[in-house]
Design a protein around this motif. Sequence first.
Motif, mmCIF file in Angstrom:
data_model
loop_
_atom_site.group_PDB
_atom_site.id
_atom_site.type_symbol
_atom_site.label_atom_id
_atom_site.label_comp_id
_atom_site.label_asym_id
_atom_site.label_seq_id
_atom_site.Cartn_x
_atom_site.Cartn_y
_atom_site.Cartn_z
ATOM 1 N N GLU A 25 0.710 -1.182 0.072
ATOM 2 C CA GLU A 25 -0.076 -0.039 0.183
ATOM 3 C C GLU A 25 0.974 1.050 0.123
ATOM 4 N N SER A 26 1.931 1.059 -0.767
ATOM 5 C CA SER A 26 2.668 2.390 -0.942
ATOM 6 C C SER A 26 1.908 3.545 -1.700
ATOM 7 N N ILE A 27 2.492 4.978 -1.513
ATOM 8 C CA ILE A 27 1.514 5.962 -2.113
ATOM 9 C C ILE A 27 2.141 5.760 -3.651
ATOM 10 N N ALA A 76 6.612 24.738 3.836
ATOM 11 C CA ALA A 76 5.647 24.458 4.798
ATOM 12 C C ALA A 76 5.935 23.079 5.393
ATOM 13 N N LYS A 77 5.202 22.997 6.539
ATOM 14 C CA LYS A 77 4.837 21.630 6.778
ATOM 15 C C LYS A 77 3.813 20.891 6.233
ATOM 16 N N ALA A 78 3.774 19.661 6.201
ATOM 17 C CA ALA A 78 2.806 18.855 5.623
ATOM 18 C C ALA A 78 1.452 19.329 6.337
ATOM 19 N N SER A 79 1.450 19.432 7.622
ATOM 20 C CA SER A 79 0.282 19.716 8.201
ATOM 21 C C SER A 79 -0.555 20.698 7.922
ATOM 22 N N GLU A 80 0.650 22.056 7.687
ATOM 23 C CA GLU A 80 -0.009 23.306 7.327
ATOM 24 C C GLU A 80 -0.430 22.989 5.576
ATOM 25 N N CYS A 81 -0.152 22.394 4.716
ATOM 26 C CA CYS A 81 -0.402 22.063 3.576
ATOM 27 C C CYS A 81 -1.912 21.330 3.472
ATOM 28 N N ILE A 82 -2.076 20.420 4.559
ATOM 29 C CA ILE A 82 -3.081 19.909 4.785
ATOM 30 C C ILE A 82 -4.284 21.010 4.901
ATOM 31 N N GLN A 86 -5.424 23.227 -1.414
ATOM 32 C CA GLN A 86 -5.716 23.823 -2.738
ATOM 33 C C GLN A 86 -5.351 22.670 -3.794
ATOM 34 N N CYS A 87 -4.336 21.777 -3.312
ATOM 35 C CA CYS A 87 -4.070 20.788 -4.650
ATOM 36 C C CYS A 87 -4.949 19.521 -4.524
ATOM 37 N N GLU A 88 -6.183 19.540 -3.687
ATOM 38 C CA GLU A 88 -6.989 18.222 -3.840
ATOM 39 C C GLU A 88 -7.691 18.565 -5.229
ATOM 40 N N GLY A 89 -7.657 17.397 -5.682
ATOM 41 C CA GLY A 89 -8.641 17.485 -7.201
ATOM 42 C C GLY A 89 -7.486 17.790 -8.528
ATOM 43 N N ILE A 98 -4.628 14.984 -0.135
ATOM 44 C CA ILE A 98 -4.600 15.559 1.490
ATOM 45 C C ILE A 98 -4.772 14.389 2.209
ATOM 46 N N LYS A 99 -5.242 13.189 2.011
ATOM 47 C CA LYS A 99 -5.421 12.131 2.910
ATOM 48 C C LYS A 99 -3.995 11.194 2.914
ATOM 49 N N TYR A 100 -3.071 11.434 1.853
ATOM 50 C CA TYR A 100 -1.998 10.969 1.814
ATOM 51 C C TYR A 100 -0.875 12.068 2.705
ATOM 52 N N LEU A 101 -1.008 13.359 2.424
ATOM 53 C CA LEU A 101 -0.270 14.389 3.216
ATOM 54 C C LEU A 101 -0.580 13.990 4.528
ATOM 55 N N LYS A 102 -1.826 13.673 5.073
ATOM 56 C CA LYS A 102 -2.113 13.506 6.542
ATOM 57 C C LYS A 102 -1.402 12.638 7.193
#
Length: 110
Positions: A25-27, A76-82, A86-89, A98-102
């Motif tokens: 289940e790698s990304i 930025a940190k991934a948490s701030e990116c979440i 804006q990248c979703e979709g 976003i799910k993967y970044l979280k």
Amino acid sequence: KDFKPLSKEEQNTIKEAQKALDAIESIPCTACRYCTPGCPMGIEIPDIFKAMNWYKIYGMKDKAKDRYESTVQKSAKASECIECGQCEGVCPQQLPIIKYLKECADVLEE
């Protein structure tokens, strides 16, 4: 150049390797960087996913954390990116970015 067909043994080896990779289940990011241009966080999302895959595929959490930390130090940190989201979709592979970044932030920011 002429290509010879794969032998039955080679085909079976490829199938077994694919099963093993699917079980991890790698990304599955192809690092096309479609999600990176114009990112207000300046984050290199494919590099974050690459770091997480070091952990998921090879079990190398220390190396994964080092790569993750060097990537987020530049942005930025991934948490701030979440939170930005804006990248979703925008992913042509239709990955849940976003799910993967979280998941990356939860595992690699510990």
